[in-house]
Enzyme design. Structure first.
Site, PDB file in Angstrom:
ATOM      1  N   LYS A  85      27.494  42.809  27.687  1.00 51.18           N
ATOM      2  CA  LYS A  85      28.401  43.414  26.792  1.00 51.18           C
ATOM      3  C   LYS A  85      29.178  42.540  25.840  1.00 51.18           C
ATOM      4  O   LYS A  85      29.816  41.433  26.244  1.00 51.18           O
ATOM      5  CB  LYS A  85      29.690  44.301  27.662  1.00 51.18           C
ATOM      6  CG  LYS A  85      29.182  45.415  28.065  1.00 51.18           C
ATOM      7  CD  LYS A  85      30.426  46.200  28.799  1.00 51.18           C
ATOM      8  CE  LYS A  85      30.908  47.558  28.436  1.00 51.18           C
ATOM      9  NZ  LYS A  85      31.951  47.931  29.084  1.00 51.18           N
TER      10      LYS A  85
HETATM   11  C1  E4P Z   1      32.804  51.113  28.221  1.00 48.98           C
HETATM   12  O1  E4P Z   1      31.930  50.545  28.813  1.00 48.98           O
HETATM   13  C2  E4P Z   1      34.428  50.527  28.763  1.00 48.98           C
HETATM   14  O2  E4P Z   1      34.124  50.114  29.896  1.00 48.98           O
HETATM   15  C3  E4P Z   1      35.039  51.944  28.937  1.00 48.98           C
HETATM   16  O3  E4P Z   1      34.693  53.212  28.864  1.00 48.98           O
HETATM   17  C4  E4P Z   1      36.649  51.674  28.686  1.00 48.98           C
HETATM   18  O4  E4P Z   1      37.200  52.998  28.559  1.00 48.98           O
HETATM   19  P1  E4P Z   1      38.911  53.013  28.738  1.00 48.98           P
HETATM   20  O5  E4P Z   1      39.520  53.330  27.583  1.00 48.98           O
HETATM   21  O6  E4P Z   1      38.814  53.914  29.985  1.00 48.98           O
HETATM   22  O7  E4P Z   1      39.471  51.745  29.335  1.00 48.98           O
END
Ligand code: E4P
Length: 219
Positions: A85
């Site tokens: 990522k």
């Molecule tokens: C995506 O891969 C992220 O890990 C995630 O969806 C972040 O979402 P949040 O807004 O619940 O932290």
């Protein structure tokens, strides 16, 4: 078919979702690692890979190109299932361009809040464009609009990059993402549980079983 990913680093949740037979992959991030109570990214990621046997995203924590590329080199070598990522910043874009040139350069472009960012990530060679729907909704925007726009742009220009609906807060987000044509939806385990549960199903089942009981006990 849209793929279902769990957005968690908690192995018990992943194990349970795998047993349902509908889980395709997992996304993690530093916050989710903190919630799972582990700082050992490699061990946690490989344990998840072992359970899900599908794509698992692990995030870099460097913010400069060289640092991100170095971390990505390490992370991607852990398993063929691992995606790295990379944040959708200028530095992140430069890193994506370099990493995507590798034969195993599997990139999940994260922290996307506009279709323009998704377009640039796809241009830089990302495999997934993670659109943070819930966080945009929280800020008063329509996050799902970005999923729709990204879908249209990727279709217009034939990008291979998959639209990943992330930051999912409730089952209606999942439904809207499916209708918007997202390739992947990553969600907390609680949302997956809510997708299958209905009080009407419980009441209906109870009545069927009670009626069956009546008919079998009267004969
Ligand atoms: C995506 O891969 C992220 O890990 C995630 O969806 C972040 O979402 P949040 O807004 O619940 O932290």
């Amino acid at each position: 078919m849209a793929q279902i990913f769990l957005d968690t680093a908690k192995v018990e949740e992943i194990r349970e979702a795998v047993s349902w037979g509908v889980l395709d992959g997992v996304t993690t991030n530093p916050t989710l690692m903190m919630r799972a109570g582990t700082a050992d990214l490699k061990t946690n990621t490989l344990e998840i890979v072992d359970i899900v046997q599908g794509p698992v995203s692990a995030e870099v924590v460097s913010t400069d190109v060289d640092g991100m590329v170095e971390e990505a080199r390490d992370i991607l070598a852990w398993s063929e299932h691992v995606f790295v990522k990379i944040p959708s910043t200028v530095e992140g874009l430069k890193a994506m361009k370099k990493i995507s040139a590798w034969p195993h350069g599997r990139i999940n472009a994260t922290l996307i809040f506009s279709a323009n960012q998704a377009y640039l990530a796809a241009r830089a060679g990302a495999s997934y464009a993670s659109v943070f729907v819930g966080r945009m909704d929280d800020a008063g925007f329509d996050g799902m609009d970005v999923v729709r726009q990204t879908r249209a742009i990727f279709d217009n220009y034939g990008f291979d990059c998959q639209v990943l609906a992330a930051s999912i807060r409730h089952p209606e987000h999942v439904l809207d993402a499916l209708l918007a044509g997202a390739d992947i939806i990553t969600m907390p385990f609680g949302v997956l549980q809510k997708m299958i549960r209905s009080p009407f199903t419980d009441v209906g089942l109870e009545r069927f079983l009670a009626d069956w009981d009546k008919v079998t006990n009267s004969s």
